[in-house]
Design a protein around this motif. Structure first.
Motif, PDB file in Angstrom:
ATOM      1  N   MET A 233      41.303  37.435  52.824  1.00  0.00           N
ATOM      2  CA  MET A 233      41.107  36.433  51.788  1.00  0.00           C
ATOM      3  C   MET A 233      40.148  37.000  50.745  1.00  0.00           C
ATOM      4  SD  MET A 233      43.096  34.488  53.419  1.00  0.00           S
ATOM      5  CE  MET A 233      43.149  33.071  52.310  1.00  0.00           C
ATOM      6  N   VAL A 234      40.526  36.908  49.465  1.00  0.00           N
ATOM      7  CA  VAL A 234      39.761  37.582  48.416  1.00  0.00           C
ATOM      8  C   VAL A 234      39.375  36.620  47.300  1.00  0.00           C
ATOM      9  CG1 VAL A 234      40.855  39.807  48.879  1.00  0.00           C
ATOM     10  CG2 VAL A 234      41.855  38.261  47.170  1.00  0.00           C
ATOM     11  N   GLY A 235      38.398  37.061  46.517  1.00  0.00           N
ATOM     12  CA  GLY A 235      37.974  36.329  45.328  1.00  0.00           C
ATOM     13  C   GLY A 235      37.724  37.310  44.195  1.00  0.00           C
ATOM     14  N   PRO A 236      37.642  36.823  42.966  1.00  0.00           N
ATOM     15  CA  PRO A 236      37.478  37.711  41.808  1.00  0.00           C
ATOM     16  C   PRO A 236      36.028  38.135  41.585  1.00  0.00           C
ATOM     17  CG  PRO A 236      37.623  35.444  41.074  1.00  0.00           C
ATOM     18  CD  PRO A 236      37.808  35.417  42.565  1.00  0.00           C
ATOM     19  N   GLY A 237      35.854  39.404  41.246  1.00  0.00           N
ATOM     20  CA  GLY A 237      34.570  39.931  40.818  1.00  0.00           C
ATOM     21  C   GLY A 237      34.706  40.589  39.466  1.00  0.00           C
ATOM     22  N   CYS A 262      40.639  51.162  27.458  1.00  0.00           N
ATOM     23  CA  CYS A 262      41.295  50.513  28.590  1.00  0.00           C
ATOM     24  C   CYS A 262      42.793  50.396  28.362  1.00  0.00           C
ATOM     25  CB  CYS A 262      40.705  49.123  28.825  1.00  0.00           C
ATOM     26  SG  CYS A 262      38.953  49.169  29.256  1.00  0.00           S
ATOM     27  N   ILE A 263      43.545  50.790  29.370  1.00  0.00           N
ATOM     28  CA  ILE A 263      45.001  50.730  29.298  1.00  0.00           C
ATOM     29  C   ILE A 263      45.472  49.340  29.678  1.00  0.00           C
ATOM     30  CG2 ILE A 263      47.125  51.695  30.252  1.00  0.00           C
ATOM     31  CD1 ILE A 263      44.131  53.759  30.787  1.00  0.00           C
ATOM     32  N   PRO A 264      46.402  48.757  28.929  1.00  0.00           N
ATOM     33  CA  PRO A 264      46.919  47.438  29.318  1.00  0.00           C
ATOM     34  C   PRO A 264      47.438  47.482  30.750  1.00  0.00           C
ATOM     35  CG  PRO A 264      47.718  48.048  27.147  1.00  0.00           C
ATOM     36  CD  PRO A 264      47.018  49.259  27.707  1.00  0.00           C
ATOM     37  N   GLY A 265      47.083  46.519  31.526  1.00  0.00           N
ATOM     38  CA  GLY A 265      47.436  46.508  32.929  1.00  0.00           C
ATOM     39  C   GLY A 265      46.233  46.744  33.818  1.00  0.00           C
ATOM     40  N   GLN A 266      45.149  47.262  33.249  1.00  0.00           N
ATOM     41  CA  GLN A 266      43.936  47.484  34.029  1.00  0.00           C
ATOM     42  C   GLN A 266      42.809  46.567  33.574  1.00  0.00           C
ATOM     43  OE1 GLN A 266      43.213  51.661  33.668  1.00  0.00           O
ATOM     44  NE2 GLN A 266      44.942  52.226  34.959  1.00  0.00           N
ATOM     45  N   THR A 267      43.100  45.653  32.696  1.00  0.00           N
ATOM     46  CA  THR A 267      42.108  44.680  32.254  1.00  0.00           C
ATOM     47  C   THR A 267      42.594  43.278  32.605  1.00  0.00           C
ATOM     48  OG1 THR A 267      43.164  44.608  30.079  1.00  0.00           O
ATOM     49  CG2 THR A 267      41.311  46.124  30.350  1.00  0.00           C
ATOM     50  N   ASN A 268      41.728  42.315  32.383  1.00  0.00           N
ATOM     51  CA  ASN A 268      42.088  40.903  32.551  1.00  0.00           C
ATOM     52  C   ASN A 268      42.588  40.591  33.960  1.00  0.00           C
ATOM     53  OD1 ASN A 268      42.220  38.275  31.646  1.00  0.00           O
ATOM     54  ND2 ASN A 268      44.259  38.489  30.741  1.00  0.00           N
ATOM     55  N   PHE A 269      42.002  41.268  34.965  1.00  0.00           N
ATOM     56  CA  PHE A 269      42.320  41.000  36.373  1.00  0.00           C
ATOM     57  C   PHE A 269      43.794  41.258  36.698  1.00  0.00           C
ATOM     58  CE2 PHE A 269      38.723  38.422  35.130  1.00  0.00           C
ATOM     59  CZ  PHE A 269      37.821  38.565  36.175  1.00  0.00           C
ATOM     60  N   ASN A 274      48.307  40.749  40.489  1.00  0.00           N
ATOM     61  CA  ASN A 274      49.557  41.264  41.054  1.00  0.00           C
ATOM     62  C   ASN A 274      49.466  41.500  42.547  1.00  0.00           C
ATOM     63  OD1 ASN A 274      51.905  42.529  39.004  1.00  0.00           O
ATOM     64  ND2 ASN A 274      49.970  42.021  38.007  1.00  0.00           N
ATOM     65  N   HIS A 275      48.304  41.910  43.009  1.00  0.00           N
ATOM     66  CA  HIS A 275      48.168  42.429  44.364  1.00  0.00           C
ATOM     67  C   HIS A 275      48.082  41.356  45.435  1.00  0.00           C
ATOM     68  CE1 HIS A 275      47.613  46.263  46.438  1.00  0.00           C
ATOM     69  NE2 HIS A 275      46.896  45.609  47.328  1.00  0.00           N
ATOM     70  N   PHE A 276      47.604  40.161  45.093  1.00  0.00           N
ATOM     71  CA  PHE A 276      47.327  39.145  46.108  1.00  0.00           C
ATOM     72  C   PHE A 276      48.068  37.843  45.845  1.00  0.00           C
ATOM     73  CE2 PHE A 276      43.528  41.870  46.012  1.00  0.00           C
ATOM     74  CZ  PHE A 276      43.492  42.260  47.344  1.00  0.00           C
ATOM     75  N   ARG A 277      48.191  37.061  46.916  1.00  0.00           N
ATOM     76  CA  ARG A 277      48.711  35.691  46.826  1.00  0.00           C
ATOM     77  C   ARG A 277      47.841  34.812  47.730  1.00  0.00           C
ATOM     78  NH1 ARG A 277      50.591  37.403  43.048  1.00  0.00           N
ATOM     79  NH2 ARG A 277      52.691  37.273  42.183  1.00  0.00           N
ATOM     80  N   LEU A 286      43.902  27.618  41.508  1.00  0.00           N
ATOM     81  CA  LEU A 286      44.539  28.384  40.443  1.00  0.00           C
ATOM     82  C   LEU A 286      44.600  29.853  40.828  1.00  0.00           C
ATOM     83  CD1 LEU A 286      44.074  27.907  36.645  1.00  0.00           C
ATOM     84  CD2 LEU A 286      44.160  30.197  37.616  1.00  0.00           C
ATOM     85  N   GLY A 287      45.821  30.350  41.000  1.00  0.00           N
ATOM     86  CA  GLY A 287      46.055  31.759  41.277  1.00  0.00           C
ATOM     87  C   GLY A 287      45.192  32.288  42.401  1.00  0.00           C
ATOM     88  N   ASN A 288      44.675  33.503  42.205  1.00  0.00           N
ATOM     89  CA  ASN A 288      43.748  34.087  43.172  1.00  0.00           C
ATOM     90  C   ASN A 288      42.301  33.826  42.786  1.00  0.00           C
ATOM     91  OD1 ASN A 288      45.922  35.330  44.575  1.00  0.00           O
ATOM     92  ND2 ASN A 288      45.936  37.013  43.094  1.00  0.00           N
TER      93      ASN A 288
END
Length: 509
Positions: A233-237, A262-269, A274-277, A286-288
């Protein structure tokens, strides 16, 4: 030497195309599952997630109560990726499972001859004692992360043959039901710092995307020994939003990098989303980012201290802050998270789930060296009143890379009861799991509310719920498994909980 790097360098079309096609790097192993991870999905479900080098048209999981008869099948259409990723994330939800029961499972195309296992959630009201493991600020171990040497300017390397936190979690996993990771996962965004400090070979900014993804994949590969059979179980940092450690400076070449690299896809979580549900749909979250779930006699709540704080507030170095990243908010509704939190807390049946435990990445009661970014006073303003109002028992955080156990507190006031039936929440910060950049130094003298603190050993938290009135928190040193700090919270209350409830289906872990 970073001769080709400039703060405004962007990924060229050719380099971007190379990244986009690199997902086939697995060759014949394209559909073979890797990086298995589990997550509770309500009281009767489990999400099975894994990564593949190639996209799957219909990710499928076979499962059952016997390793010799995986008679059930579940599938989805979720096989997703993002620009610069080298893999696809696959997610399948298993529904209507028996509570507290051992299942065997196997994702399609697996090259494992033995099925994996998981145990479903304990039903609410089950008063059987159990433990969980908690980490915050856990990064990649080994050649791309925390190892026996560091680059120029970093510190706290592992000793030769020292057990790291991931290895320790694996060693002791028979003693906990699930792993909770409240933000800062992998530290792949440290790739630029690691190169500037001479720890990793230098690359160009365009090639940095491949380094970032390699470190990220290393981490999830390492974690599989735990996450393939324990819910993760994860949370955002803040490091889930970053790609360059926000403002890294190359002093040799007098260059300070910012989000323009920063390359698009590596920002904004993006990778994190993508990785978790996580079980947000089951808990109206809301989401992860924010969600809750019950497990036995405990109601668990994950909050988001990075975005969507409400009342126009933001975390100190997140959107609109010093790093200037485009990260959130993720809800169009004003005060969405705090409104959800109040409703969630009000709905808890304290007779069945007497304990309420909250985890969020950033602390506000901590002996931090840098108060401007380490102490989240805006988080305190929006969350603490609700914690006090609804009698939250324990609040867990990290962000500061050290361990500190405080006394129960409310609005900076010490609860006179201490750990003997306090009314105020108990605050513990443990960001000492370990990553490339080492540990932080605590600010001394310690504040009046600090009961125990240490900034020299890597470790993780083990929390044991003995019954509806007693809970113990331990800081476990990763190096040798010794308990460096232990304290038990007592709450005087009457609960409608019973041991086992006749479940414990099949054999135990």
């Amino acid at each position: 030497m970073f001769q080709t790097l400039r703060p405004s360098v962007v990924l060229s079309a050719v380099a971007f195309a190379a990244c986009a096609t690199s997902k086939t790097a697995g060759g014949d192993n394209g559909p073979v599952p890797m990086q298995l991870r589990l997550a509770y999905s309500g009281n009767t479900g489990m999400v099975v997630s894994w990564n593949t080098y190639s996209q799957l048209s219909r990710p499928t999981v076979r499962y059952g109560l016997s390793p010799h008869d995986l008679y059930e099948t579940a599938w989805s259409t979720i096989s997703i990726t993002y620009p610069t990723s080298t893999t696809y994330n696959n997610h399948v939800q298993l529904r209507d499972l028996k509570p507290d029961t051992l299942y065997y499972y196997q994702p399609e195309f697996s090259n494992s001859t033995t099925p994996y296992t998981f145990r479903t959630s304990r039903p609410a009201g089950d008063g059987t004692p159990y433990s969980i493991a908690v980490v915050v600020d856990l990064g990649t171990m080994g050649p791309d992360g925390l190892t026996t040497h560091v680059g120029k300017g970093a510190g706290n390397p592992l000793r030769v043959n020292e057990t790291n936190t991931i290895q320790s979690l694996s060693r002791f996993k028979s003693g906990y039901d699930f792993l909770w990771h409240a933000g800062d996962i992998a530290y792949a965004d440290y790739w630029l710092k690691e190169e500037i400090q001479g720890f990793l070979p230098n690359t160009t900014i365009a090639e940095g995307a491949a380094v970032y993804e390699r470190i990220l994949n290393d981490f999830y590969d390492e974690m599989t020994v735990v996450t393939a059979d324990r819910p993760y179980m994860v949370g955002p940092g803040n490091h889930e939003a970053n790609c360059d450690n926000g403002g890294t400076t190359d002093k040799v070449h007098n260059i300070t990098y910012d989000v323009s690299i920063c390359i698009p896809g590596q920002t904004n979580f993006t990778g994190y989303r993508n990785h978790f549900r996580m079980p947000s749909s089951e808990s109206a979250g809301l989401g992860n980012f924010w969600y809750s779930f019950d497990h036995g006699m405990v109601h668990y709540i994950q909050i988001d201290t990075e975005t969507d704080l409400g009342h126009g507030l933001i975390a100190p170095d997140e959107p609109g802050g010093s790093e200037g990243e485009d990260a959130g908010p993720f809800s169009d509704i004003k005060n969405a998270q705090t409104n959800w939190l109040a409703k969630d807390l009000a709905s808890v049946d304290r007779s069945k789930t007497p304990w309420i435990i909250v985890a969020g990445h950033r602390p506000w009661y901590v002996s931090a060296q840098n108060d401007s970014s380490d102490v989240c006073l805006d988080c305190q303003n929006v969350f603490e009143p609700l914690f006090i109002q609804y009698g939250v028992d324990l609040v867990l955080s990290g962000h500061v890379h050290a361990y500190e156990r405080n006394v129960p507190l409310a609005n900076y006031g010490v609860d006179p009861a201490g750990l003997n039936n306090p009314k105020a929440p108990w605050y513990i910060t443990n960001g000492a799991a370990g990553h490339y950049d080492g540990l932080d130094s605590l600010l001394e003298p310690l504040p009046y509310y600090s009961a125990f603190a240490q900034d020299t050993a890597y470790g993780w938290s083990r929390i044991t719920f003995h019954n509806c009135t007693h809970m113990t928190h331990e800081f476990v040193a990763s190096a040798n498994g010794t308990v460096l700090d232990s304290a038990t919270l007592f709450k005087k209350r009457t609960c409608d909980v019973q041991k086992n409830h006749g479940y414990r289906g099949h054999d135990s872990h």
